[in-house]
Design an enzyme around this catalytic site. Structure first.
Site, PDB file in Angstrom:
ATOM      1  N   HIS A 155     -10.046  -0.261  23.746  1.00 26.40           N
ATOM      2  CA  HIS A 155     -10.585   0.809  22.883  1.00 26.40           C
ATOM      3  C   HIS A 155      -9.480   1.447  22.033  1.00 26.40           C
ATOM      4  O   HIS A 155      -9.593   2.606  21.650  1.00 26.40           O
ATOM      5  CB  HIS A 155     -11.306   1.892  23.694  1.00 26.40           C
ATOM      6  N   SER A 276       6.171   0.329  -3.056  1.00 26.23           N
ATOM      7  CA  SER A 276       5.166   1.048  -3.834  1.00 26.23           C
ATOM      8  C   SER A 276       5.753   1.349  -5.202  1.00 26.23           C
ATOM      9  O   SER A 276       6.948   1.606  -5.333  1.00 26.23           O
ATOM     10  CB  SER A 276       4.801   2.345  -3.115  1.00 26.23           C
ATOM     11  N   LYS A 282       8.215   3.735   0.531  1.00 30.20           N
ATOM     12  CA  LYS A 282       7.212   2.876   1.167  1.00 30.20           C
ATOM     13  C   LYS A 282       7.672   1.437   1.365  1.00 30.20           C
ATOM     14  O   LYS A 282       8.363   0.871   0.543  1.00 30.20           O
ATOM     15  CB  LYS A 282       5.931   2.839   0.305  1.00 30.20           C
ATOM     16  N   GLU A 289      -2.303  -7.298   5.104  1.00 30.26           N
ATOM     17  CA  GLU A 289      -3.548  -6.751   4.547  1.00 30.26           C
ATOM     18  C   GLU A 289      -4.318  -7.823   3.792  1.00 30.26           C
ATOM     19  O   GLU A 289      -5.542  -7.898   3.855  1.00 30.26           O
ATOM     20  CB  GLU A 289      -3.231  -5.574   3.624  1.00 30.26           C
TER      21      GLU A 289
END
Ligand code: ARG
Length: 477
Positions: A155, A276, A282, A289
């Protein structure tokens, strides 16, 4: 002039022609088309259907076309619709009469089926190689980080401590099932469709077994209608690919979480991240992704082809031309994903201390305390309740279990003795889970050895596939 133009009085509408054509994408099967035609021509001559001289002219012409395409000197034409007619037209242009005899006893329906079977076999070998390399990268990482302990989750809540290598090897197991799936795809692709003609077989005395042998096919289709309209091998490939991408997508999700500042469990190598354009600090896990995101299109290709196939009557219908773009896209993206993931796993850094400190400040050893009480004689349900109360006490007093004194423990159960701290230590919690497939170092060592055996067996299969796939192109040499 179209190769099939005899019956027609009008040229095809240009827009309809562009819509109808598949050459834009099926040109990638030129090697399969040419070698398949070489096998077909050899058989026609062996059976006395064409002369040996014609066969030799045809084969020399096809080999020359193969070289032209390889060299980038071939102008594919939309008007010629697909790879089959592009090659045939060029052959006739180059060698004359003999070229016109190549299509004897054959239809584009069984020709495209042959080409696609050969193409799928080739890509199975290529994908298998990359899949095994990824599995090997997982084994290598599991060995490299053999002593790293991390929180295991259910979970997405910290559950029990596990070996990081144990976690990685779960992905090894998933990929092994994908390999089994691939063996099934091979089985379906390894059936020879040529000789089916348009749908009913042909009137010439073809030797289909001879063609099957030349092209190293294990079997021939039993039914000619099925031979030209079967796309199950493509569906099987897409099912395999969708399932494999689902696995890689789960791994992506974990890498994305683990490389966040919140987790800080791993750091992906700069080579596999991007920055970024606005936020200088970043480092984004774009590759992960994208693998997660691209999984969607794999499901789309599978659903797409299942839907294409569901309503078409026997035998070949042009709908089936829609089998290719999804297949090609799946092959291309799968190869990217597998190759990058093998590198990424090899290059990532694992933050052992961070994983350990997360475990030290939490209750991942609560089950171990319950097991301890059971071993001291309490029924499990009672032990569960005792630990529950102890955990609540800890939360209220800002402590974790291993920080409690023996006196504090005894207030919850008199059976607890001084050895409790030993059994609550993270290393012991891991070491105790010695079940066959558990997380104890001894169990994981066994799993690692089994993984090595699996890879060795897969490699043998892959080498066989590779040699079958490679032998095709020798026909064009
Ligand atoms: N380009 C076609 C395909 O991919 C080849 C087969 C065409 N057959 C036909 N009868 N029009 O399916």
């Amino acid at each position: 002039m179209k190769l099939w133009g005899g019956r027609f009085t009008k040229a095809t509408d240009k827009t309809a022609e562009a819509f109808n054509a598949s050459i834009q994408y099926d040109c990638r099967m030129y090697g399969e088309d040419i070698c398949g035609s070489i096998a077909h021509a050899s058989m026609l001559a062996k059976q006395g259907i064409i002369t040996t001289a014609d066969k030799e002219t045809i084969i020399a012409g096809l080999k020359a076309i193969y070289k032209e395409i390889e060299a980038g000197d071939f102008a594919f034409s939309i008007a010629l619709e697909d790879i089959h007619m592009n090659v045939e037209q060029r052959l006739t242009e180059a060698v004359g009469e003999a070229g016109k005899r190549l299509h004897t006893g054959r239809s584009r329906n069984d020709q495209v089926a042959l080409d696609t079977h050969l193409y799928v076999r080739r890509e199975i070998a290529a994908v298998a190689k990359l899949l095994i390399a990824l599995q090997q990268a997982i084994i290598d990482a599991a060995e490299k980080y053999g002593d790293v302990i991390m929180p295991g989750y259910t979970h997405l809540q910290r559950a029990q401590p596990i070996l990081f290598s144990h976690h990685l090897l779960a992905y090894f197991s998933m990929l092994s099932r994908d390999f089994c799936h691939l063996e099934y795809v091979w089985k379906l692709a390894d059936i020879m469709p040529l000789g089916a003609g348009a749908l009913a077989g042909t009137t010439y005395p073809l030797d289909q077994q001879y063609v099957a042998d030349l092209l190293h096919f294990t079997t021939i289709y039993d039914n000619s209608l099925d031979a030209v309209s079967d796309r199950d091998y493509i569906l099987a490939f897409l099912e395999f690919a969708a399932n494999l991408m689902m696995h890689l997508s789960r791994l992506s999700e974990e890498f994305i979480l683990w490389s966040s500042s919140e987790f800080k469990f791993i750091e992906l190598d700069d080579a596999h991240c991007t920055g970024s354009s606005i936020m200088p600090q970043k480092k984004n896990p774009d590759i992960c992704e994208l693998v997660r995101g691209k999984t969607g299109r794999f499901y789309g290709h599978l659903m797409g082809l299942l839907t294409v196939m569901k309503g078409i009557p026997m035998a070949y219908d042009k709908d089936m031309q829609e089998d290719k773009e999804g297949l090609f896209d799946a092959v291309d993206n799968l190869k990217f994903a597998l190759a990058i993931y093998a590198d990424m796993i090899g290059a990532m850094k694992v933050n052992k201390e961070r994983m350990r400190s997360v475990l030290e400040e939490d209750f991942s050893n609560a089950t171990d305390m319950a097991d301890y009480l059971v071993k001291k004689g309490l029924p499990f349900r009672e032990a569960h309740a005792v630990v529950g109360k102890t955990v609540r006490y800890c939360i209220e007093s800002g402590k974790v279990l291993q920080e409690l004194s023996l006196e504090e423990f005894k207030a919850f159960s008199p059976v607890i003795t001084a050895d409790i701290h030993h059994f609550l230590s993270i290393d012991i919690c891991v070491e105790q889970r010695k079940t066959y497939n558990g997380t104890a170092p001894s169990s994981v060592r066994r799993q690692l050895a089994a993984a090595g055996t699996t890879v060795a067996a897969e490699l043998t299969v892959q080498e066989r596939w590779q040699s079958v796939a490679d032998s095709l192109y020798e026909l064009a040499d």
